[in-house]
Design a protein around this motif. Sequence first.
Motif, PDB file in Angstrom:
ATOM      1  N   ARG A   1      -2.014  -4.285  -5.369  1.00 20.93           N
ATOM      2  CA  ARG A   1      -1.505  -5.554  -4.517  1.00 20.93           C
ATOM      3  C   ARG A   1      -1.415  -5.226  -3.094  1.00 20.93           C
ATOM      4  O   ARG A   1      -1.834  -5.946  -2.409  1.00 20.93           O
ATOM      5  N   SER A   2      -1.276  -4.013  -2.710  1.00 23.07           N
ATOM      6  CA  SER A   2      -1.449  -3.536  -1.276  1.00 23.07           C
ATOM      7  C   SER A   2      -2.892  -3.686  -0.725  1.00 23.07           C
ATOM      8  O   SER A   2      -3.191  -4.007   0.165  1.00 23.07           O
ATOM      9  N   GLN A   3      -3.790  -3.266  -1.674  1.00 16.64           N
ATOM     10  CA  GLN A   3      -5.372  -3.358  -1.453  1.00 16.64           C
ATOM     11  C   GLN A   3      -5.426  -5.074  -1.212  1.00 16.64           C
ATOM     12  O   GLN A   3      -6.378  -5.181  -0.229  1.00 16.64           O
ATOM     13  N   ALA A   4      -5.067  -5.945  -2.026  1.00 16.69           N
ATOM     14  CA  ALA A   4      -5.410  -7.262  -1.946  1.00 16.69           C
ATOM     15  C   ALA A   4      -4.755  -7.763  -0.522  1.00 16.69           C
ATOM     16  O   ALA A   4      -5.307  -8.636   0.183  1.00 16.69           O
ATOM     17  N   GLU A   5      -3.516  -7.140  -0.238  1.00 18.26           N
ATOM     18  CA  GLU A   5      -2.763  -7.692   1.051  1.00 18.26           C
ATOM     19  C   GLU A   5      -3.614  -7.395   2.179  1.00 18.26           C
ATOM     20  O   GLU A   5      -3.727  -8.220   3.309  1.00 18.26           O
ATOM     21  N   VAL A   6      -4.110  -5.985   2.135  1.00 18.58           N
ATOM     22  CA  VAL A   6      -5.048  -5.625   3.412  1.00 18.58           C
ATOM     23  C   VAL A   6      -6.295  -6.343   3.541  1.00 18.58           C
ATOM     24  O   VAL A   6      -6.626  -6.591   4.522  1.00 18.58           O
ATOM     25  N   LYS A   7      -6.932  -6.812   2.408  1.00 20.67           N
ATOM     26  CA  LYS A   7      -8.201  -7.374   2.418  1.00 20.67           C
ATOM     27  C   LYS A   7      -7.859  -8.723   2.956  1.00 20.67           C
ATOM     28  O   LYS A   7      -8.747  -9.358   3.894  1.00 20.67           O
ATOM     29  N   LYS A   8      -6.674  -9.436   2.463  1.00 20.65           N
ATOM     30  CA  LYS A   8      -6.454 -10.812   3.243  1.00 20.65           C
ATOM     31  C   LYS A   8      -6.014 -10.762   4.551  1.00 20.65           C
ATOM     32  O   LYS A   8      -6.597 -11.505   5.284  1.00 20.65           O
ATOM     33  N   THR A   9      -5.240  -9.681   4.918  1.00 12.44           N
ATOM     34  CA  THR A   9      -5.122  -9.537   6.485  1.00 12.44           C
ATOM     35  C   THR A   9      -6.455  -9.441   7.431  1.00 12.44           C
ATOM     36  O   THR A   9      -6.402 -10.093   8.288  1.00 12.44           O
ATOM     37  N   GLN A  10      -7.288  -8.563   6.823  1.00  7.30           N
ATOM     38  CA  GLN A  10      -8.436  -8.378   7.520  1.00  7.30           C
ATOM     39  C   GLN A  10      -9.200  -9.613   7.559  1.00  7.30           C
ATOM     40  O   GLN A  10      -9.922  -9.960   8.640  1.00  7.30           O
TER      41      GLN A  10
END
Length: 74
Positions: A22-31
């Motif tokens: 979930r945190s990887q998906a959030e980081v990717k979306k933020t980027q």
Amino acid sequence: MATVVVVGVLGYWAGDQMGYSRSQAEVKKTQELAGQKAAEDAATAANPFKAANPLEGVESNPFETAKKVLNPFN
């Protein structure tokens, strides 16, 4: 007793894996959002049509009025 420990460890590990995903998906979306904003800001800064016109109010041919005044055949 050992079963409880194993179940606890597996539960912790599964929760940790889901949290990590979930945190990887959030980081990717933020980027991606940051990249889109940077691209929009760069396009806005480089767009000459949204900038103020420095030649607004300048006549294209300043001699046109002099030509009309000095023409003896009018």
